[in-house]
Design an enzyme around this catalytic site. Structure first.
Site, short mmCIF file in Angstrom:
data_model
loop_
_atom_site.label_atom_id
_atom_site.label_comp_id
_atom_site.label_asym_id
_atom_site.label_seq_id
_atom_site.Cartn_x
_atom_site.Cartn_y
_atom_site.Cartn_z
N ASP A 387 49.45 28.95 41.68
CA ASP A 387 47.93 29.58 41.82
C ASP A 387 48.04 31.60 41.67
OD1 ASP A 387 45.55 30.21 43.56
OD2 ASP A 387 46.66 31.29 45.05
N LYS A 388 46.68 32.43 41.52
CA LYS A 388 47.23 33.48 41.35
C LYS A 388 47.13 34.19 42.59
CE LYS A 388 43.72 36.27 40.14
NZ LYS A 388 44.19 37.27 41.02
N LYS A 550 28.81 48.63 36.69
CA LYS A 550 29.91 48.94 36.37
C LYS A 550 30.38 47.75 36.20
CE LYS A 550 32.89 47.70 40.83
NZ LYS A 550 32.21 47.82 41.87
N THR A 661 43.03 29.07 39.85
CA THR A 661 42.93 29.65 40.86
C THR A 661 41.49 30.20 41.07
OG1 THR A 661 42.45 32.44 40.88
CG2 THR A 661 42.37 31.74 38.65
N LYS A 766 41.71 21.82 41.17
CA LYS A 766 42.58 21.65 41.37
C LYS A 766 43.58 20.63 41.14
CE LYS A 766 43.22 27.08 42.71
NZ LYS A 766 43.60 27.71 43.92
#
Length: 1036
Positions: A387-388, A550, A661, A766
């Site tokens: 996982d991140k 942004k 992730t 996952k």
């Protein structure tokens, strides 16, 4: 008529007045069940699972044969160890399941508030039904999947954290159903929604109030079970999915029994030795009847048959003799090996718990072992799935620097030097050259306005800016859907602009002069992975309408002037090279005509029932053009301690690392660069929603019609990036020939890449990825590591599951096989402990088969010299105690303490891990070596002693040496040889090794003298008793 793939829900169980006869639909209750057994099925189900193991079933058969047939050895020799192994395993598995029952009850018995007949009632969570209106207060977890009907906030929103679902601890905004009446007690409405499915980011439904109006709802209106309400006093929602049909439950992978590759090798070797055992029994049975067919051999004068023996069926007697030989040679596969292996795994797991290097002073905890059956798998890992958020990173974004109009600004403490320029004192620290004040303030206003950050109501926000210092209290109290948004708002604070929060659609900002500026928020153009940018449209007090935007450089640069891009591109590329997350900031002054057109387009698109997302996207793209680029920001997502070094060591050990992730692609990509999983020389292959859109526009062909790529370039490393939406197309496509081709092509691409990044993944996806790799060609050993409940599915699916004792609860730790405090501990766990565990148990298994082949081969050869009469060569006590007492302790101590290479060398040389990869020490080559060694030494023991007995020496009383003397000498040579062989193989000596090796030999010598004396006395007493009977004329 209602579709089969949808369900109709009546809010509060109240049908519309126009509805005809109502047949209440049946849905499952809200109970969660993660346990495996019940009180009634535990015994049969557990015994069935245990006897599915070849070894247990084999020893059960041997035990039954010993009970039924008159065999040379007692049933106790195999029955007692088998009973011990079965009992211990059942107790262990029963205790683990009891803990799961306990955890389920905590969830199911939790009290919640439900609106029933106009009053608030408290009831247990498991009793919630689909259609109930549920009240949830701040910091409570949602008991089921709810559609948000009412919120205590004025703007009809609420904030939730989904750390237990997708690993993100940031606050997400959810919206109530538009135009819903305030009095929920009288609300009559129906919800038409899709049937339960596990995708966390997908939800399609229609809300209708008795045909008065229809509203199309999406994931932003759905509150998921397992998420937690934040910064909102209370909300009311209607239950749409309950119990095992909630998205969290559908993403839960059931816990199955994991078996190591070593156990599979033991089973394969066991089958070989079973064949040897059956062959020996067949040879002896055949030769026995061949020998007895000769005249005078079947019934010699001194051993006449009884009438019962003469009447016995010949074939039944042959079968009985075959079983007797099987039992006699059964010690070639002793049950004690399985007892020793279980003890080695259980005791060996304590070394992980006791390792002081795994102790973390911050949480005052060390490593935890939940499953001792998989120690050796730690030394065989080929794929690491990590996982991140919270695993590779701390999920703690920090503003590093910014670039305004081509000039670099970097905040630093006073008195430091940066890039050769002297840095000024004060909160604003810039390089010598800087942009104009107007551009600076425009950029900082953009940072304060272009976001969806909320100021937490409970935290008081003081002024604290005028003195040039930022107080720690001011740095808390921001909540947002992304941690980098908070980092940018805090970054603006460092330079003197402070976001004060929202007041009825007005955004308040305090500037450098401590003046409060107010901006009316007109529209938020939300971030999405295809555009990779977000914008806000605000109106100033002077009446100007401005758009601030942004986003990623690749999505902003094409929409601004080229000369502005050239001034900033160098800074963006340098920051990206350093592993920072970069965002570009632009603005646009909208004329009244432009705003009116955008406002109309946005309102129409939001009310659309069909193609709503496509219509919104078209308006977004239309308004976000012709902007002016102001600058760029660099934000660092702090990595876990030694994360880069750990990943580098794992790749050096030959493991392939996949990052799975739920986070956005840009964030995950920069983390991979920071962890050195992606190098600057790595060529990235991307298969995401964005690339599918671009391919679809450029070519009217299948998204998977990618030109063939050659992987022959040995010097080029490849990285592969895929997102959850695209992955579902690959894994869940229709089962035709093309679909299977896509899946194998996808797997082939992944296996040729050094690192694979999968982003925007649902928990079940996952697990699907892990399962796909686990079941691929060669069946590679997989390891999953994570810290949140969203990682539980992949932790359970992988061969080895590692939980990190992080901030996001302990569900990952509870469901893991091993738990460690920090990611950096994974290096020692695999390269050190894993390597040694595998070498130790591999040597234990090979040595056990070798020493038992040495033990039983003389017994087999002896049958050729005793008329195949099933006469044991060894005394019954020696048969029983060989594996239990005489040779068990030395190999157990060796398998616990042996270090063929010291831990420090293993840690410093990751490549040593490759030497034992792919089950190298338990392949057929080493097995054949040990088997031939056992055969050679067994032949030497038997015929060597027979050669000694060729000299007709006599005892002092004139008697010749008998078969017990012969067997005891063979047994003595055997015990000394196999024990000294182990001593020669031992490289790491401790006092325990010395004690058990020399102690075992001394115990054998002592026992032999003691047991020999007992036998001699017994024989003499028996001879005297027999003489007494004959002299007195009595019969037996």
């Amino acid at each position: 008529s209602r579709k089969v793939d949808s369900r109709t829900i009546y809010v509060g169980h109240r049908p519309c007045p126009t509805t005809e006869a109502l047949i209440p639909p049946k849905f499952c209750d809200n109970r969660i069940v993660s346990s495996k057994y019940t009180v009634w099925n535990f015994l049969p189900k557990n015994l069935f699972e245990q006897f599915r193991r070849i070894a247990n079933f084999y020893f059960l058969i041997i035990f039954l044969v010993q009970v039924i047939v008159d065999t040379p050895t007692s049933p106790v020799t195999s029955g007692l160890p088998l009973f011990f192994v079965i009992t211990v395993t059942a107790i262990k598995q029963g205790y683990e399941d009891w803990l799961r029952h306990k955890a389920d009850n905590e969830v199911n018995k939790y009290l919640v508030t439900v609106l029933e007949d106009g009053r608030r009632a408290r009831k247990e969570s498991e009793k919630i039904k689909v259609g109930d209106v549920v009240e949830v207060v701040e910091d409570e977890t949602f008991p089921c999947d709810l559609i948000l009907l009412q919120s205590s906030r004025e703007d009809e929103t609420c904030f939730v954290t989904t750390a237990s679902l997708d690993g993100e601890s940031n606050h997400k905004t959810h919206y109530t159903v538009p135009d819903t009446e305030k009095n929920l007690e009288s609300l009559s409405a129906t919800i038409e929604c899709e049937q339960p499915q596990p995708d966390l980011y997908k939800f399609v439904t229609v809300f209708s109030r008795c045909v008065v109006f229809f509203r199309s709802l999406g994931p932003e209106n759905l509150l998921l079970k397992g998420a937690t309400l934040k910064n909102t006093q209370k909300i009311y929602g209607v239950a749409v999915y309950s119990g095992m049909e909630t998205k969290m439950a559908l993403n839960y992978q059931g816990k199955s029994q994991k078996r190591s590759a070593v156990e599979k090798s033991i089973n394969a070797f066991l089958l070989v030795y079973l064949c040897i055992l059956v062959s020996k029994a067949l040879v002896c049975t055949t030769l026995k009847y061949v020998w007895q067919s000769r005249p005078g051999q079947d019934e010699p004068w001194y051993n006449q048959k009884t009438q019962k023996e003469k009447d016995t069926n010949l074939y039944l007697k042959m079968f009985t003799d075959f079983l007797s030989f099987m039992v006699l040679f059964n010690f070639i596969i002793p049950v004690s090996m399985y007892v020793t292996v279980e003890m080695q795994k259980f005791l060996g797991s304590f070394f992980i718990s006791w390792d002081k290097d795994f102790f973390d002073p911050e949480i005052q905890e060390g490593a935890l072992v939940n499953t001792s059956d998989l120690n050796e798998e730690l030394g065989q890992v080929e794929y690491v799935f990590t996982d991140k958020t919270g695993t590779l990173t701390q999920n703690n974004m920090e503003f590093i620097e910014c670039c305004i109009d081509g000039f670099q600004y970097k905040y630093a403490d006073s008195g430091t030097e940066l890039d050769g320029f002297c840095v000024t004192d004060g909160p604003v620290s810039m390089l010598q050259q800087k942009a104009g004040r107007e551009k600076e303030e425009l950029f900082l206003r953009a940072l304060c306005l272009c976001h969806t950050v909320q100021v937490k109501e409970a935290t008081g926000q003081g002024d604290g800016v005028g003195d040039g210092m930022i107080h720690p209290a001011d740095l808390r109290g921001f909540i947002a859907s992304s941690p980098d948004e908070v980092a940018l708002v805090k970054g603006a604070m460092k330079y003197g602009f402070k976001f004060l929060g929202m007041e009825s659609k007005n955004m308040r900002v305090m500037n450098r002069n401590n003046d409060v500026e107010t901006y009316e928020l007109l529209h938020v153009l939300n971030f999405d992975p295809v555009r990779r940018r977000m914008s806000v449209i605000v109106r100033t007090k002077s009446g100007d309408t401005m758009l601030f935007c942004k986003g990623a450089d690749s999505s902003i640069f094409p929409r601004v002037r080229q000369e502005e891009v050239d001034r900033i591109r160098m800074h963006v590329e340098r920051n990206a090279t350093e592993g920072y997350r970069t965002l570009c900031v632009a603005y646009k002054l909208l004329s009244s005509e432009e705003y009116d057109q955008a406002d109309t387009g946005l309102r129409e698109a939001k009310l659309a029932l069909q193609d709503r997302e496509e219509k919104l996207m078209a308006v977004y793209n239309q308004v976000e053009t012709g902007m002016s680029l102001i600058g760029a920001t660099a934000v660092e997502d702090r990595l876990q301690e030694e994360a880069a070094e750990t990943m580098e060591a794992l790749q050096g050990a030959g493991m392939k690392v996949w990052v799975l992730t739920g986070d956005k692609m840009e964030t995950a990509k920069s983390t991979c660069y920071a962890c050195r999983l992606f190098q600057r020389s790595t060529e990235l292959l991307e298969l995401t929603v964005r690339t599918l859109h671009s391919w679809a526009k450029s070519k009217p062909v299948s998204a998977f019609s990618v030109p063939p790529r050659s992987w022959s370039s040995a010097n080029q490393d490849y990285g592969f990036i895929i997102d959850g939406a695209t992955l579902s197309l690959v894994l869940n496509s229709s089962p035709d020939s093309n679909s299977s081709c896509y899946k194998s092509l996808f797997l082939q691409i992944c296996q040729n890449c050094t690192t694979v990044l999968c982003c925007r993944m649902a928990p079940l996806q996952k697990a699907q990825i892990v399962k796909m790799v686990k079941n691929s060609k060669g069946s590679p050993i997989t390891l999953s590591i994570g810290d949140g409940a969203n990682d539980v599915s992949m932790i359970l699916e992988a061969h080895v599951g590692i939980g990190i004792k992080g901030r996001e609860g302990r569900q990952a730790v509870r469901n893991s096989d091993y738990a460690i405090p920090k990611l950096k501990h994974l290096k020692k766990l695999l390269l050190g402990h894993g390597h040694l565990y595998y070498v130790r148990i591999a040597h234990l298994v090979q040595y056990f088969f070798y020493k038992n082949l040495c033990f039983i081969l003389p017994q087999f050869l002896y049958q050729f010299f005793c008329g195949y009469s099933q006469q044991p060569l060894y005394d019954a006590a020696y048969l029983t105690m060989y594996n239990i007492c005489f040779t068990s302790m030395p190999i157990l101590a060796n398998s616990l303490l042996e270090q063929h290479i010291c831990m420090e060398v293993l840690m410093d040389n990751a490549a040593l891990y490759r030497d034992v990869a792919k089950n190298a020490m338990l392949r057929w080559g080493p097995f054949l070596y040990w088997t031939l060694l056992g055969v050679y030494q067994g032949l030497l023991f038997f015929f060597g002693v027979r050669f000694l007995f060729s000299n007709p020496a006599l005892q002092d009383n004139g008697q010749v040496f008998g078969n017990w003397s012969y067997g005891t000498i063979v047994f003595t040579v055997l015990v000394f040889t196999v024990t000294l062989k182990l001593a020669m193989d031992t490289r790491h000596w401790t006092w325990i090794n010395h004690f058990v090796i020399w102690g075992s030999l001394a115990f054998y010598m002592f026992f032999s003298f003691f047991w020999g004396g007992i036998i001699c006395l017994t024989v003499k007493c028996a001879w005297l008793y027999k003489s007494f009977i004959y002299t007195t004329g009595q019969k037996f």
